[in-house]
Scaffold this motif. Structure first.
Motif, mmCIF file in Angstrom:
data_model
loop_
_atom_site.group_PDB
_atom_site.id
_atom_site.type_symbol
_atom_site.label_atom_id
_atom_site.label_comp_id
_atom_site.label_asym_id
_atom_site.label_seq_id
_atom_site.Cartn_x
_atom_site.Cartn_y
_atom_site.Cartn_z
ATOM 1 N N UNK A 75 -12.484 4.945 4.571
ATOM 2 C CA UNK A 75 -12.461 4.378 3.227
ATOM 3 C C UNK A 75 -13.328 5.167 2.261
ATOM 4 N N UNK A 76 -14.527 5.534 2.710
ATOM 5 C CA UNK A 76 -15.420 6.306 1.836
ATOM 6 C C UNK A 76 -14.871 7.706 1.563
ATOM 7 N N UNK A 113 -5.758 0.407 -3.220
ATOM 8 C CA UNK A 113 -5.433 -0.665 -2.278
ATOM 9 C C UNK A 113 -5.640 -0.221 -0.833
ATOM 10 N N UNK A 114 -5.307 1.029 -0.545
ATOM 11 C CA UNK A 114 -5.515 1.557 0.801
ATOM 12 C C UNK A 114 -7.005 1.624 1.135
ATOM 13 N N UNK A 115 -7.807 2.025 0.157
ATOM 14 C CA UNK A 115 -9.252 2.118 0.379
ATOM 15 C C UNK A 115 -9.820 0.731 0.656
ATOM 16 N N UNK A 124 -9.305 10.263 -3.943
ATOM 17 C CA UNK A 124 -8.218 9.509 -4.586
ATOM 18 C C UNK A 124 -7.415 10.316 -5.601
ATOM 19 N N UNK A 125 -8.035 10.925 -6.550
ATOM 20 C CA UNK A 125 -7.307 11.587 -7.631
ATOM 21 C C UNK A 125 -7.202 13.095 -7.454
ATOM 22 N N UNK A 126 -7.548 13.587 -6.268
ATOM 23 C CA UNK A 126 -7.534 15.024 -6.057
ATOM 24 C C UNK A 126 -6.267 15.511 -5.371
ATOM 25 N N UNK A 182 0.860 -1.184 0.000
ATOM 26 C CA UNK A 182 0.000 0.000 0.000
ATOM 27 C C UNK A 182 0.893 1.228 0.000
ATOM 28 N N UNK A 183 0.292 2.393 -0.170
ATOM 29 C CA UNK A 183 1.077 3.618 -0.110
ATOM 30 C C UNK A 183 0.911 4.260 1.260
ATOM 31 N N UNK A 184 1.944 5.001 1.640
ATOM 32 C CA UNK A 184 1.918 5.649 2.945
ATOM 33 C C UNK A 184 2.724 6.934 2.883
ATOM 34 N N UNK A 185 2.392 7.856 3.753
ATOM 35 C CA UNK A 185 3.196 9.047 3.968
ATOM 36 C C UNK A 185 3.311 9.243 5.477
ATOM 37 N N UNK A 186 3.909 10.324 5.908
ATOM 38 C CA UNK A 186 4.114 10.546 7.331
ATOM 39 C C UNK A 186 2.827 10.619 8.126
#
Length: 167
Positions: free
Chosen positions: A96-97, A115-117, A103-105, A53-57
């Motif tokens: 999740x919702x 995948x995170x959602x 997502x694309x904003x 999955x993706x992650x940031x701080x």
């Protein structure tokens, strides 16, 4: 149906609440720590890949905090762990919702991808299921402690058979 705090706490269903909160909490802590090790920006909208999955701080910090909260629930156990599992599960579903819409904003401040959602939905459903297990249903067996506390008059008429003592 209501979740009531006066319900029995010394029953074997407590293990379901504890182990589920502990396992998911431990995974979230590991995910958060691995996210911190990549030194991704705190509000990076791209993120870096961690455990598929993706992650940031920010997401790493939230993962560690919610993981620690679930570990606390596992240690405390009982009805608290059940209620905590349900509450955190609802938060994961809502997250999740919300993140599905972002997502694309440019406001995707948790660096969520699909995948995170999906992970957020699955963890939310798992936590809610484990938190409600044996506690919220219309057909609890008569030996369930929640059924017995909701129907004290019937519990007095039908006492539990004594447990067999170990030899």
């Amino acid at each position: 149906m209501q979740l009531q705090d006066h319900l029995p706490v010394d029953h074997r269903l407590g293990q379901v609440y504890r182990y589920s909160a502990g396992a998911i909490g431990l995974f979230l802590i590991v995910f958060g720590i691995l996210g911190f090790t990549d030194n991704v920006g705190f509000f990076s909208t791209n993120g870096d890949h961690v455990l598929g999955m993706t992650s940031n701080g920010t997401l790493s910090l939230l993962s560690v905090l919610f993981g620690a909260l679930l570990i606390y629930g596992a240690v405390r156990g009982g009805n608290f762990a059940s209620t905590l599992n349900i509450s955190v599960g609802v938060l994961f579903i809502l997250s999740g919702f919300v993140n599905l819409g972002l997502l694309d904003g440019d406001h995707n401040f948790l660096a969520f991808h699909m995948r995170n959602v999906i992970f957020s939905f699955l963890v939310g459903l798992a936590l809610m299921t484990f938190g409600m297990y044996g506690r919220v249903t219309t057909h609890l067996p008569y030996d369930n402690p929640y059924w017995r506390s909701r129907h004290p008059e019937a519990a007095r008429v039908n006492p539990l058979p004594p447990r067999a003592l170990p030899h």
